[in-house]
Design a protein around this motif. Structure first.
Motif, PDB file in Angstrom:
ATOM      1  N   ASN A  85       1.134  -1.370  -0.023  1.00 50.26           N
ATOM      2  CA  ASN A  85      -0.200   0.017  -0.028  1.00 50.26           C
ATOM      3  C   ASN A  85       0.581   1.095   0.078  1.00 50.26           C
ATOM      4  OD1 ASN A  85      -2.102  -1.590   0.013  1.00 50.26           O
ATOM      5  ND2 ASN A  85      -2.130  -1.847   2.128  1.00 50.26           N
ATOM      6  N   PRO A  86       0.351   2.492  -0.236  1.00 53.47           N
ATOM      7  CA  PRO A  86       1.054   3.559  -0.393  1.00 53.47           C
ATOM      8  C   PRO A  86       1.572   4.323   0.453  1.00 53.47           C
ATOM      9  CG  PRO A  86      -0.868   3.969  -1.649  1.00 53.47           C
ATOM     10  CD  PRO A  86      -0.788   2.576  -1.248  1.00 53.47           C
ATOM     11  N   LEU A  87       2.504   4.541   1.200  1.00 52.70           N
ATOM     12  CA  LEU A  87       2.746   5.728   2.684  1.00 52.70           C
ATOM     13  C   LEU A  87       2.165   6.896   1.971  1.00 52.70           C
ATOM     14  CD1 LEU A  87       4.314   5.384   5.109  1.00 52.70           C
ATOM     15  CD2 LEU A  87       6.125   6.358   3.993  1.00 52.70           C
ATOM     16  N   ASP A  88       1.223   7.100   3.088  1.00 44.22           N
ATOM     17  CA  ASP A  88       1.114   8.093   3.302  1.00 44.22           C
ATOM     18  C   ASP A  88       1.981   9.311   3.391  1.00 44.22           C
ATOM     19  OD1 ASP A  88       0.832   7.610   5.353  1.00 44.22           O
ATOM     20  OD2 ASP A  88      -0.540   8.394   6.728  1.00 44.22           O
ATOM     21  N   VAL A  89       2.874  10.137   2.743  1.00 45.38           N
ATOM     22  CA  VAL A  89       3.845  10.950   2.465  1.00 45.38           C
ATOM     23  C   VAL A  89       2.840  12.657   2.711  1.00 45.38           C
ATOM     24  CG1 VAL A  89       5.214   8.988   1.992  1.00 45.38           C
ATOM     25  CG2 VAL A  89       4.073  10.655   0.147  1.00 45.38           C
ATOM     26  N   ARG A  90       3.305  13.589   3.091  1.00 43.82           N
ATOM     27  CA  ARG A  90       2.675  14.661   3.272  1.00 43.82           C
ATOM     28  C   ARG A  90       3.862  15.751   3.929  1.00 43.82           C
ATOM     29  NH1 ARG A  90      -0.437  11.660   7.363  1.00 43.82           N
ATOM     30  NH2 ARG A  90       0.243  12.707  10.024  1.00 43.82           N
ATOM     31  N   ALA A  91       4.218  16.914   4.015  1.00 42.16           N
ATOM     32  CA  ALA A  91       4.986  17.229   4.063  1.00 42.16           C
ATOM     33  C   ALA A  91       6.200  17.361   3.708  1.00 42.16           C
ATOM     34  CB  ALA A  91       4.647  18.174   5.534  1.00 42.16           C
ATOM     35  N   VAL A  92       6.765  17.434   2.159  1.00 39.58           N
ATOM     36  CA  VAL A  92       7.310  16.826   1.563  1.00 39.58           C
ATOM     37  C   VAL A  92       8.687  17.576   1.425  1.00 39.58           C
ATOM     38  CG1 VAL A  92       7.930  15.463  -0.587  1.00 39.58           C
ATOM     39  CG2 VAL A  92       6.107  14.131   0.687  1.00 39.58           C
ATOM     40  N   ARG A  93       9.894  17.264   1.598  1.00 41.65           N
ATOM     41  CA  ARG A  93      11.073  18.089   1.262  1.00 41.65           C
ATOM     42  C   ARG A  93      12.217  17.407   0.608  1.00 41.65           C
ATOM     43  NH1 ARG A  93       7.358  21.008   2.964  1.00 41.65           N
ATOM     44  NH2 ARG A  93       6.436  22.539   4.031  1.00 41.65           N
ATOM     45  N   TYR A  94      12.893  18.785  -0.051  1.00 46.09           N
ATOM     46  CA  TYR A  94      14.412  17.854  -1.171  1.00 46.09           C
ATOM     47  C   TYR A  94      15.318  18.898  -0.176  1.00 46.09           C
ATOM     48  CZ  TYR A  94      17.373  16.502  -4.337  1.00 46.09           C
ATOM     49  OH  TYR A  94      18.616  16.410  -5.293  1.00 46.09           O
ATOM     50  N   ARG A  95      16.369  18.330  -0.441  1.00 42.30           N
ATOM     51  CA  ARG A  95      17.160  19.418   0.156  1.00 42.30           C
ATOM     52  C   ARG A  95      18.554  18.828  -0.565  1.00 42.30           C
ATOM     53  NH1 ARG A  95      21.792  18.889   5.004  1.00 42.30           N
ATOM     54  NH2 ARG A  95      21.828  20.701   5.454  1.00 42.30           N
ATOM     55  N   TYR A  96      18.802  19.821  -1.770  1.00 41.92           N
ATOM     56  CA  TYR A  96      19.997  19.733  -2.260  1.00 41.92           C
ATOM     57  C   TYR A  96      21.131  19.336  -2.712  1.00 41.92           C
ATOM     58  CZ  TYR A  96      17.218  21.008  -6.797  1.00 41.92           C
ATOM     59  OH  TYR A  96      15.612  21.301  -7.596  1.00 41.92           O
ATOM     60  N   PRO A  97      21.889  18.209  -2.974  1.00 43.38           N
ATOM     61  CA  PRO A  97      23.380  18.710  -1.515  1.00 43.38           C
ATOM     62  C   PRO A  97      24.255  19.378  -1.427  1.00 43.38           C
ATOM     63  CG  PRO A  97      23.349  17.359  -4.011  1.00 43.38           C
ATOM     64  CD  PRO A  97      21.851  17.708  -3.997  1.00 43.38           C
ATOM     65  N   ASN A  98      23.595  20.830  -2.167  1.00 40.93           N
ATOM     66  CA  ASN A  98      24.311  21.695  -1.899  1.00 40.93           C
ATOM     67  C   ASN A  98      23.480  22.461  -0.211  1.00 40.93           C
ATOM     68  OD1 ASN A  98      22.145  22.779  -3.351  1.00 40.93           O
ATOM     69  ND2 ASN A  98      22.985  24.150  -4.257  1.00 40.93           N
ATOM     70  N   GLY A  99      22.668  21.919  -0.027  1.00 39.81           N
ATOM     71  CA  GLY A  99      22.438  22.666   1.263  1.00 39.81           C
ATOM     72  C   GLY A  99      20.461  23.160   0.701  1.00 39.81           C
ATOM     73  N   THR A 100      20.069  23.241  -0.554  1.00 43.78           N
ATOM     74  CA  THR A 100      19.149  24.116  -1.149  1.00 43.78           C
ATOM     75  C   THR A 100      18.357  23.164  -0.964  1.00 43.78           C
ATOM     76  OG1 THR A 100      20.668  25.317  -2.642  1.00 43.78           O
ATOM     77  CG2 THR A 100      17.851  25.418  -2.832  1.00 43.78           C
TER      78      THR A 100
END
Length: 261
Positions: A85-100
């Protein structure tokens, strides 16, 4: 008549396909309002040295920060029947390798965030970096598949522990635990290569409550045994007075049995 039935069946299948009920043409994107929710508390722990850092919260949610080796992260739960079953993800963020750090909707634009019946697939704009999200957990039990192999750290809410067997359990074995200044237990592994990570924990007051209940039930058991033995003794005495337990082999024929004098 047969031709009409075939046409009706084809029309029904076509409607299901177009409506997305069969999962072929439905919109599998995750809504932006869900992706862009603000993470609770102090936000995500980006700067930890482990590959996966999980903060379990008292409201039965967890915040995970995963270091992505390539450019894809697949998130799901096992349903216990061999499926997903899919995980109910929310408040998703991504951090680039440079910290952004970018929010979930920007991540969906520059990469993708797709949800199917079985899983959520996150593709990052570049290889590497970290993906963070919030999802539901289970009270007193954190368990998820191993989406990423490597070092792990699971931080429990304050006043929780795992040290007492039966009440607490950690899998896989070989984990180390420590308690920080906020009375939060940290469970860490240098390397996790198993299919699942599990931390079963308990509130410290649960032990006191269990000890109290055990003492109460123990006292009731003692009282019950004493009452039972007293009843048996009184019954034996009554039978002796009535002469029901007299061995006739000991009767000399001169005196009546006890209770009949």
């Amino acid at each position: 008549m047969r031709r009409r039935r075939v046409l009706a069946l084809l029309a029904l299948v076509g409607m299901l396909l177009l409506s997305g009920c069969l999962g072929f043409f439905g919109d599998d994107s995750v809504p932006a309002e869900r992706l862009d929710q603000e993470p609770a508390g102090d936000g995500y722990a980006w700067n930890e040295s482990v590959d996966v850092h999980v903060t379990v919260r008292a409201d039965s949610t967890f915040q995970g920060v995963y270091r992505v080796n390539g450019s894809e992260l697949v998130l799901y739960r096992n349903d216990g029947l061999g499926g997903r079953n899919p995980l109910d993800v929310r408040a998703v963020r991504y951090r680039y390798p440079n910290g952004t750090v970018i929010d979930g909707s920007t991540l969906a634009e520059r990469g993708s965030v797709r949800e199917t019946r079985d899983e959520v697939t996150i593709r990052t704009p570049v290889a590497g970096g970290q993906v963070a999200f919030t999802a539901e957990s289970t009270p007193k039990r954190f368990v998820v598949p191993t989406y990423v192999e490597g070092s792990y750290e699971v931080v429990l809410p304050p006043d929780r522990d795992v040290s007492v067997p039966v009440f607490g359990r950690v899998s896989p074995g070989g984990a180390e635990t420590r308690t920080d200044a906020q009375d939060r237990v940290h469970v860490t592994w240098d390397e996790v290569a198993t299919d699942t990570v599990l931390v079963q924990f308990y509130l410290e007051r649960d032990l006191s409550l269990f000890g109290g209940l055990l003492a109460v039930f123990g006292a009731l058991a003692i009282v019950g045994v004493a009452y039972y033995r007293r009843q048996i003794r009184e019954l034996r005495e009554t039978r002796e007075e009535m002469g029901l337990d007299v061995d006739v082999g000991d009767d000399d024929g001169r005196d009546p049995p006890p209770g009949r004098r």
